[in-house]
Motif scaffolding. Sequence first.
Motif, PDB file in Angstrom:
ATOM      1  N   SER A  96      -7.597  -5.381 -19.487  1.00 17.44           N
ATOM      2  CA  SER A  96      -7.025  -4.074 -19.844  1.00 17.44           C
ATOM      3  C   SER A  96      -6.872  -3.191 -18.600  1.00 17.44           C
ATOM      4  O   SER A  96      -7.322  -3.536 -17.496  1.00 17.44           O
ATOM      5  N   ALA A  97      -6.266  -2.028 -18.808  1.00 15.53           N
ATOM      6  CA  ALA A  97      -5.983  -1.094 -17.708  1.00 15.53           C
ATOM      7  C   ALA A  97      -7.278  -0.645 -17.035  1.00 15.53           C
ATOM      8  O   ALA A  97      -8.339  -0.608 -17.677  1.00 15.53           O
ATOM      9  N   PRO A  98      -7.204  -0.291 -15.741  1.00 18.80           N
ATOM     10  CA  PRO A  98      -8.400   0.099 -14.984  1.00 18.80           C
ATOM     11  C   PRO A  98      -9.158   1.269 -15.593  1.00 18.80           C
ATOM     12  O   PRO A  98     -10.379   1.352 -15.486  1.00 18.80           O
ATOM     13  N   ASP A  99      -8.436   2.220 -16.217  1.00 18.48           N
ATOM     14  CA  ASP A  99      -9.096   3.343 -16.875  1.00 18.48           C
ATOM     15  C   ASP A  99      -8.143   3.888 -17.937  1.00 18.48           C
ATOM     16  O   ASP A  99      -7.091   3.305 -18.189  1.00 18.48           O
ATOM     17  N   GLY A 109       1.555   7.718 -23.404  1.00 20.38           N
ATOM     18  CA  GLY A 109       1.059   6.368 -23.126  1.00 20.38           C
ATOM     19  C   GLY A 109       0.171   6.332 -21.894  1.00 20.38           C
ATOM     20  O   GLY A 109      -0.219   7.348 -21.332  1.00 20.38           O
ATOM     21  N   SER A 110      -0.151   5.113 -21.459  1.00 18.36           N
ATOM     22  CA  SER A 110      -1.039   4.915 -20.322  1.00 18.36           C
ATOM     23  C   SER A 110      -0.326   5.205 -18.995  1.00 18.36           C
ATOM     24  O   SER A 110       0.891   5.053 -18.875  1.00 18.36           O
ATOM     25  N   ALA A 111      -1.117   5.639 -17.993  1.00 16.49           N
ATOM     26  CA  ALA A 111      -0.573   5.847 -16.641  1.00 16.49           C
ATOM     27  C   ALA A 111      -0.605   4.543 -15.832  1.00 16.49           C
ATOM     28  O   ALA A 111      -0.248   4.537 -14.661  1.00 16.49           O
ATOM     29  N   TRP A 112      -1.042   3.452 -16.451  1.00 16.35           N
ATOM     30  CA  TRP A 112      -1.128   2.159 -15.761  1.00 16.35           C
ATOM     31  C   TRP A 112      -0.146   1.171 -16.375  1.00 16.35           C
ATOM     32  O   TRP A 112      -0.052   1.068 -17.598  1.00 16.35           O
ATOM     33  N   GLN A 113       0.555   0.437 -15.540  1.00 10.22           N
ATOM     34  CA  GLN A 113       1.494  -0.587 -16.009  1.00 10.22           C
ATOM     35  C   GLN A 113       1.127  -1.921 -15.365  1.00 10.22           C
ATOM     36  O   GLN A 113       1.019  -2.015 -14.134  1.00 10.22           O
ATOM     37  N   PHE A 114       0.953  -2.939 -16.188  1.00  6.99           N
ATOM     38  CA  PHE A 114       0.597  -4.262 -15.657  1.00  6.99           C
ATOM     39  C   PHE A 114       1.830  -4.917 -15.036  1.00  6.99           C
ATOM     40  O   PHE A 114       2.924  -4.897 -15.587  1.00  6.99           O
ATOM     41  N   ASP A 115       1.604  -5.517 -13.850  1.00  8.19           N
ATOM     42  CA  ASP A 115       2.682  -6.210 -13.145  1.00  8.19           C
ATOM     43  C   ASP A 115       2.380  -7.711 -13.180  1.00  8.19           C
ATOM     44  O   ASP A 115       1.415  -8.169 -12.566  1.00  8.19           O
ATOM     45  N   ASP A 140       0.804  -1.227   0.000  1.00 10.67           N
ATOM     46  CA  ASP A 140       0.000   0.000   0.000  1.00 10.67           C
ATOM     47  C   ASP A 140       0.836   1.277   0.000  1.00 10.67           C
ATOM     48  O   ASP A 140       0.289   2.373   0.155  1.00 10.67           O
ATOM     49  N   TYR A 141       2.143   1.143  -0.175  1.00  9.02           N
ATOM     50  CA  TYR A 141       2.973   2.337  -0.385  1.00  9.02           C
ATOM     51  C   TYR A 141       2.748   2.887  -1.798  1.00  9.02           C
ATOM     52  O   TYR A 141       3.137   4.006  -2.103  1.00  9.02           O
ATOM     53  N   TYR A 142       2.147   2.073  -2.654  1.00 10.24           N
ATOM     54  CA  TYR A 142       1.920   2.450  -4.056  1.00 10.24           C
ATOM     55  C   TYR A 142       0.445   2.263  -4.396  1.00 10.24           C
ATOM     56  O   TYR A 142      -0.356   1.820  -3.560  1.00 10.24           O
ATOM     57  N   ILE A 143       0.074   2.589  -5.622  1.00  9.53           N
ATOM     58  CA  ILE A 143      -1.329   2.603  -6.033  1.00  9.53           C
ATOM     59  C   ILE A 143      -1.568   1.457  -7.014  1.00  9.53           C
ATOM     60  O   ILE A 143      -1.029   1.447  -8.126  1.00  9.53           O
ATOM     61  N   TRP A 144      -2.367   0.485  -6.583  1.00  5.51           N
ATOM     62  CA  TRP A 144      -2.621  -0.722  -7.377  1.00  5.51           C
ATOM     63  C   TRP A 144      -4.112  -0.842  -7.676  1.00  5.51           C
ATOM     64  O   TRP A 144      -4.946  -0.492  -6.852  1.00  5.51           O
ATOM     65  N   ARG A 145      -4.443  -1.372  -8.841  1.00  3.66           N
ATOM     66  CA  ARG A 145      -5.840  -1.630  -9.185  1.00  3.66           C
ATOM     67  C   ARG A 145      -5.920  -2.927  -9.995  1.00  3.66           C
ATOM     68  O   ARG A 145      -4.987  -3.303 -10.723  1.00  3.66           O
ATOM     69  N   GLN A 146      -7.069  -3.577  -9.882  1.00  2.35           N
ATOM     70  CA  GLN A 146      -7.348  -4.787 -10.655  1.00  2.35           C
ATOM     71  C   GLN A 146      -7.554  -4.424 -12.131  1.00  2.35           C
ATOM     72  O   GLN A 146      -8.055  -3.344 -12.442  1.00  2.35           O
ATOM     73  N   PRO A 147      -7.194  -5.346 -13.031  1.00  2.00           N
ATOM     74  CA  PRO A 147      -7.515  -5.109 -14.449  1.00  2.00           C
ATOM     75  C   PRO A 147      -9.026  -5.150 -14.662  1.00  2.00           C
ATOM     76  O   PRO A 147      -9.779  -5.677 -13.826  1.00  2.00           O
ATOM     77  N   LYS A 148      -9.481  -4.594 -15.777  1.00  2.00           N
ATOM     78  CA  LYS A 148     -10.861  -4.794 -16.183  1.00  2.00           C
ATOM     79  C   LYS A 148     -11.055  -6.277 -16.542  1.00  2.00           C
ATOM     80  O   LYS A 148     -10.088  -7.030 -16.649  1.00  2.00           O
TER      81      LYS A 148
END
Length: 546
Positions: A135-138, A146-152, A123-131
Amino acid sequence: MPNWWHDAVVYQIYPRSFCDSNQDGMGDLPGIISKLDYLKTLGVNVLWLSPVYRSPMDDNGYDISDYQDIAPEFGTMADMQQLLAEAKRRDIRIIMDLVVNHTSDEHPWFVEARKSKDNPYRDYYIWRQPKEDGSAPDDQGSIFGGSAWQFDEQTGEYYFHLFSKRQPDLNWENPKVQEEVHRMMNWWIEKGIGGFRLDVIDLIGKEIDKGITGNGPRLHPLIQQMNRATFGDKDLLTVGETWGATPEIAKLYSNPAREEFSMVFQFEHITLTWENGDKWQPIPLDLPALKRVLTKWQVELADEGWNSLFWNNHDLPRVVSKYGDEGQYRVESAKMLATSLHLMKGTPYIYQGEEIGMTNVAFDSIDDYRDIETLNFYQERTANGVAPETMLAAVHENSRDNARTPMQWDSSAHAGFSTAQPWLAVNPNYPSINVADALDDQNSIFYHYQKLIALRKQLPVIVRGAFEPVFEEHDQVLAYIRQDDNQRLFVLSNFSAEKVTLAMPSALQTSQAECVIANYAPRQQLEATVTLQPYESFAMLLSSLK
């Protein structure tokens, strides 16, 4: 009550491009130490260092992997301690550039965070589930393209990054992040630094799920908490980088009663030459628009808050190329721009090389550039149909590398910056634009800056006087009056390569006037009609008013 930084003048150093002491092609801390006497001669009393912390250098140090260590290419912590001590001996304070919106992906916190979803650092960083489709959350975009989301892959979630994918954003909603940052800031304060420049600090109050990044509702409470926990009770200069600030927002940051920062950087005067806010679509300067912006900030922050005054920094093109004339009138226009800015109310910032009139660089090929933002956007725009020559012209105008070519010390190989091939090529004009020549010429841009810095110490009206614009709608000149109870200073600048004749308002016609600085021959008095030479600029102390 006046603070020490009200009459200070700050000099920004981009360490990798300033001076290379060990001849590896990269500037370093010992190189800065070797030039402190030069900076003392100029007259500045604060140095702002772009980041020197340990970093993989994906974004030239704005991606920090250890806040409490020095990048090996810049030196050691012992070098940093020596820089602080040697600067102090010369009455110069050091401002650290601090990046706390994000870290490097090599920071131990992020290395831990990506190991598992239940890791203590997750929780030191901002994580979200994929759609559902993976694909990226938004569709939020990165400032670098490019996108502000990177898949890990490791944990099957996306992390948020407003800049490079190697610069994951910190989660400022987590109190542990706040505590860690405050502890680290106090560690630096105890080392004797003079304050902080806080990189993109207006982004830490973001609310990702609402699409709010800048000026989020939690921003000011977070800054006030930082103030209380760290620098608030100490005599330090703090300046926040706030791209989205209006005068009203700037007052929230810089009104002393609110206990946030000393001042902020706002960029409204910079973005006037960006079509629809797009730096890669440059447009000519509209001088009346520039004057309206400068006047607005001078007037709005007159009694509440404090202005920073700057034309250049490590992210911006060289001002003599942008608002002046880098050709025939380079010297005159560089002096004019300096006078126009430094005699306003606020704390002036000089970016390395500005004091000798360094210019933009126009490399022949995109392959000669190193800036991640420039390379990303060149690739993105040309892939989307922008002609390569059109994009390269925009790069020549606005690339961050314009500010990052090595400091031009003399006419020897690589401009005296290094004997090795520099990390970024020097501007080819260094044989005719360099410090050695500037110091040898009493009429150089350098000595003009030196005089402006001295005037700020000598004339209280520059620090405290009210600001009143003159010739507001004239499309070639900028003029204003600074006035306090004891002094009245009139500043007049021609922003064009043409002669301009002006009828002076009767209130400015005096029987006595002292020219305190000029870039042509000093004027003996202020006539009823004044003819300005190309890029002429002067300032006169007025007395015996009619």
